[in-house]
Design an enzyme around this catalytic site. Structure first.
Site, PDB file in Angstrom:
ATOM      1  N   HIS A  21      44.946  31.189  33.619  1.00 28.93           N
ATOM      2  CA  HIS A  21      46.268  31.131  34.259  1.00 28.93           C
ATOM      3  C   HIS A  21      47.096  29.988  33.660  1.00 28.93           C
ATOM      4  CE1 HIS A  21      43.932  32.593  38.044  1.00 28.93           C
ATOM      5  NE2 HIS A  21      44.597  33.635  37.600  1.00 28.93           N
ATOM      6  N   LYS A  45      43.701  39.510  52.853  1.00 27.46           N
ATOM      7  CA  LYS A  45      42.729  39.195  51.805  1.00 27.46           C
ATOM      8  C   LYS A  45      41.918  37.966  52.182  1.00 27.46           C
ATOM      9  CE  LYS A  45      42.927  39.431  46.789  1.00 27.46           C
ATOM     10  NZ  LYS A  45      43.792  39.420  45.614  1.00 27.46           N
ATOM     11  N   ARG A  96      44.177  40.475  30.331  1.00 21.63           N
ATOM     12  CA  ARG A  96      42.911  40.076  29.726  1.00 21.63           C
ATOM     13  C   ARG A  96      42.337  41.177  28.853  1.00 21.63           C
ATOM     14  NH1 ARG A  96      40.899  37.973  35.362  1.00 21.63           N
ATOM     15  NH2 ARG A  96      42.314  39.665  35.782  1.00 21.63           N
ATOM     16  N   SER A 134      39.236  34.482  38.638  1.00 19.77           N
ATOM     17  CA  SER A 134      39.008  33.620  39.804  1.00 19.77           C
ATOM     18  C   SER A 134      37.737  34.063  40.534  1.00 19.77           C
ATOM     19  CB  SER A 134      40.202  33.680  40.754  1.00 19.77           C
ATOM     20  OG  SER A 134      41.347  33.188  40.125  1.00 19.77           O
TER      21      SER A 134
END
Ligand code: ADP
Length: 169
Positions: A21, A45, A96, A134
């Protein structure tokens, strides 16, 4: 000529921020007049760090990196609504691998459908961070793995306090 500042938003969960990031922020900054890192606050979440903590952590890292003019804030609800509120013209996302593409492509098209006034810009990850997420950061750290070089130092300290509290006592 339109001299309205070109404000870009880099939205994400950033739970927590990692060097993938950080690299996207560093590279996106010069392409726009302003860059806002926008931490998504989503009640549904399960997160390790709440939105406020994530904002503080990212601010700390960016200040250390000398990126003091990058704004950091949180938002909830639709990204297009947040973009409208702050007068943003562009969304920045990192890619990615092919596995990111389908979701990112879908989101970009949905956002354009919801509000055609802004564009999504994709930056390809740096190869050395292409495997980093993450989710993996939390998983590896909680199992005792060494994340030096993958996660900024202030974030490592917070991870330690949260996931290995006995080590800091
Ligand atoms: P999400 O927004 O899906 O919750 P993240 O907060 O992890 O996901 O990521 C925010 C943005 O950063 C996304 O565009 C994601 O593709 C991108 N990103 C995540 N990890 C990397 C990485 N290692 N390299 C480049 N971009 C990344």
């Amino acid at each position: 000529m339109n001299d309205k500042p070109r404000i870009a938003v880099y939205p994400g969960s950033f739970d927590p921020l990692h060097n993938g990031h950080r690299e996207i922020i560093r590279r996106a900054r010069p392409a726009f007049d302003e860059l806002v890192v926008a931490v998504l606050h989503n009640e549904e979440k399960r997160v390790l760090f709440d939105a406020e903590e994530r904002v503080v952590m990212i601010r700390e890292v960016l200040d250390r990196d000398g990126l003091t003019d990058v704004k950091v804030t949180s938002f909830s609800g639709l990204l297009v609504d947040f973009m409208g509120q702050i007068g943003g013209c562009a969304v920045v996302r990192g890619l990615r691998a092919v596995s990111d593409f389908e979701y990112e492509f879908q989101m970009a098209l949905m956002n354009r459908r919801l509000d055609p006034r802004f564009e999504t810009f994709f930056l390809a990850t740096s190869e050395q961070y292409s495997f980093l997420s993450s989710r993996l950061v939390k998983e590896v750290y909680s199992l005792g793995g060494d994340l030096t070089g993958l996660v900024p130092r202030p974030i490592l300290a917070r991870l330690e306090a949260r996931l290995r509290p006995s080590a800091t006592e």
